[in-house]
Write an enzyme that holds these catalytic residues in place. Sequence first.
Site, PDB file in Angstrom:
ATOM      1  N   ASP A   1      45.916  33.900  41.001  1.00 21.29           N
ATOM      2  CA  ASP A   1      45.152  34.226  39.475  1.00 21.29           C
ATOM      3  C   ASP A   1      44.196  32.887  38.513  1.00 21.29           C
ATOM      4  O   ASP A   1      44.664  31.887  38.029  1.00 21.29           O
ATOM      5  CB  ASP A   1      45.996  34.976  38.330  1.00 21.29           C
ATOM      6  CG  ASP A   1      45.484  35.635  37.335  1.00 21.29           C
ATOM      7  OD1 ASP A   1      44.482  35.766  36.909  1.00 21.29           O
ATOM      8  OD2 ASP A   1      45.883  37.078  37.356  1.00 21.29           O
ATOM      9  N   ASN A   2      43.437  33.199  37.953  1.00 19.09           N
ATOM     10  CA  ASN A   2      43.114  31.942  37.084  1.00 19.09           C
ATOM     11  C   ASN A   2      43.389  32.301  35.627  1.00 19.09           C
ATOM     12  O   ASN A   2      42.016  31.393  34.689  1.00 19.09           O
ATOM     13  CB  ASN A   2      41.127  32.760  37.106  1.00 19.09           C
ATOM     14  CG  ASN A   2      40.575  33.657  36.813  1.00 19.09           C
ATOM     15  OD1 ASN A   2      41.529  34.295  36.078  1.00 19.09           O
ATOM     16  ND2 ASN A   2      39.473  33.975  36.379  1.00 19.09           N
TER      17      ASN A   2
ATOM     18  N   LYS B 270      38.700  37.597  57.466  1.00 16.68           N
ATOM     19  CA  LYS B 270      38.501  37.999  58.874  1.00 16.68           C
ATOM     20  C   LYS B 270      38.812  36.487  59.332  1.00 16.68           C
ATOM     21  O   LYS B 270      39.456  36.624  60.559  1.00 16.68           O
ATOM     22  CB  LYS B 270      36.574  37.472  58.333  1.00 16.68           C
ATOM     23  CG  LYS B 270      36.303  37.642  59.166  1.00 16.68           C
ATOM     24  CD  LYS B 270      34.791  37.377  58.886  1.00 16.68           C
ATOM     25  CE  LYS B 270      33.271  37.586  60.927  1.00 16.68           C
ATOM     26  NZ  LYS B 270      33.517  36.253  60.817  1.00 16.68           N
TER      27      LYS B 270
ATOM     28  N   TYR C  97      32.112  47.617  35.121  1.00 15.45           N
ATOM     29  CA  TYR C  97      32.991  47.477  35.534  1.00 15.45           C
ATOM     30  C   TYR C  97      33.122  49.093  37.380  1.00 15.45           C
ATOM     31  O   TYR C  97      33.427  48.846  38.060  1.00 15.45           O
ATOM     32  CB  TYR C  97      34.567  48.304  34.612  1.00 15.45           C
ATOM     33  CG  TYR C  97      35.773  48.098  35.073  1.00 15.45           C
ATOM     34  CD1 TYR C  97      36.336  47.442  35.946  1.00 15.45           C
ATOM     35  CD2 TYR C  97      36.475  49.082  35.524  1.00 15.45           C
ATOM     36  CE1 TYR C  97      37.500  46.750  36.343  1.00 15.45           C
ATOM     37  CE2 TYR C  97      37.717  49.772  35.698  1.00 15.45           C
ATOM     38  CZ  TYR C  97      38.531  48.799  36.443  1.00 15.45           C
ATOM     39  OH  TYR C  97      39.542  48.744  37.010  1.00 15.45           O
TER      40      TYR C  97
ATOM     41  N   ARG D  88      43.709  49.879  25.867  1.00 19.03           N
ATOM     42  CA  ARG D  88      43.944  51.206  26.913  1.00 19.03           C
ATOM     43  C   ARG D  88      44.969  52.363  25.809  1.00 19.03           C
ATOM     44  O   ARG D  88      45.731  52.052  24.944  1.00 19.03           O
ATOM     45  CB  ARG D  88      44.362  51.041  28.484  1.00 19.03           C
ATOM     46  CG  ARG D  88      43.181  51.155  29.140  1.00 19.03           C
ATOM     47  CD  ARG D  88      43.591  50.558  30.253  1.00 19.03           C
ATOM     48  NE  ARG D  88      44.263  49.210  30.304  1.00 19.03           N
ATOM     49  CZ  ARG D  88      44.664  48.821  31.486  1.00 19.03           C
ATOM     50  NH1 ARG D  88      44.015  49.629  32.644  1.00 19.03           N
ATOM     51  NH2 ARG D  88      45.252  47.209  31.838  1.00 19.03           N
TER      52      ARG D  88
END
Length: 327
Positions: free
Chosen positions: A34-35, A108, A148, A189
């Site tokens: 996480d940053n 990958k 978004y 939210r």
Amino acid sequence: MEQKRVLITGAAGFLGSHLCDRFVKEGYYVIGMDNLITGDLKNIEHLFSSPSFEFYHHDVTKFIHISGGLDYILHFASPASPIDYLKIPIQTLKVGAMGTHNCLGLAKAKGARILVASTSEVYGDPLVHPQTEEYWGNVNPVGPRGVYDEAKRYMESITMAYHTFHGVDTRIVRIFNTYGPRMRLNDGRALPAFIGQALRGEDLTVFGDGSQTRSFCYVDDLIEGIYRLLLSDYTKPVNIGNPVEISLKDFAEEVLALTGSSVKITYKPLPVDDPKQRQPDITKAKSLLGWEPKVDRKEGLKRTYEYFKSLPKEELTKQPKEFVSLK
């Protein structure tokens, strides 16, 4: 048997931290990344003493290096609330595009299975109700929410391209409104906003006339659905959410009843491109994964309210963090 290794991006966020908990509990070695632009270390600090967890402070839009093997990648790094992606629109687009590209390249290289976190916002303001996975959506790419919505739509496209062209083992989850402990009170939210206002003794703000609907899924149910999808053989998008629909006006009244607050409901103009309806069709999740939500809204709201009540008082008035280094 050798311990399986999983990388979870966005690990210090609301959903990422719950995923870290689940995979540690299931016996995996978890690498959290996480940053911390919107995440918070307090969500995962209880895992720091675990021998099955390590944390990388890193921005996934930059090259990702992980030593050793990887079995799974869960890409959950992204701002996910309007208050965030309206303040950091470029970073939101970059994590959906460059971040997903880097994670797919890592999958990958390592031969890992990757699950990417898409969203019901790919359906935009839907013209089909409830929303099935076959619906292509009604999205405004140049509106304020487009950064978004289109980031997630691109995420799905590049994920399928890596699957079909490179043969990468991919999964796509479309997440509908989710709530529970570790949500941020100030993330914009409806649920944390309503509870935060009630706890502060403020009137609850409903946008529009409150007739727009949402379908709220408790976080434990969502994590179970994601876990099952990751371990399934299905490679196309799957809706995970609670199909029980409620208007935001009725939802605000439920929160008032739960909190016992005597404040009123006030109404403000509806934001641009705000979806009028949101309800998942979970037929695929039921048939493919044997999954459906178990926690009803009354119980889930009670657990979430208890969590918010337990927070330090300064959290109730805390403003969203200032974002830096977001070119």
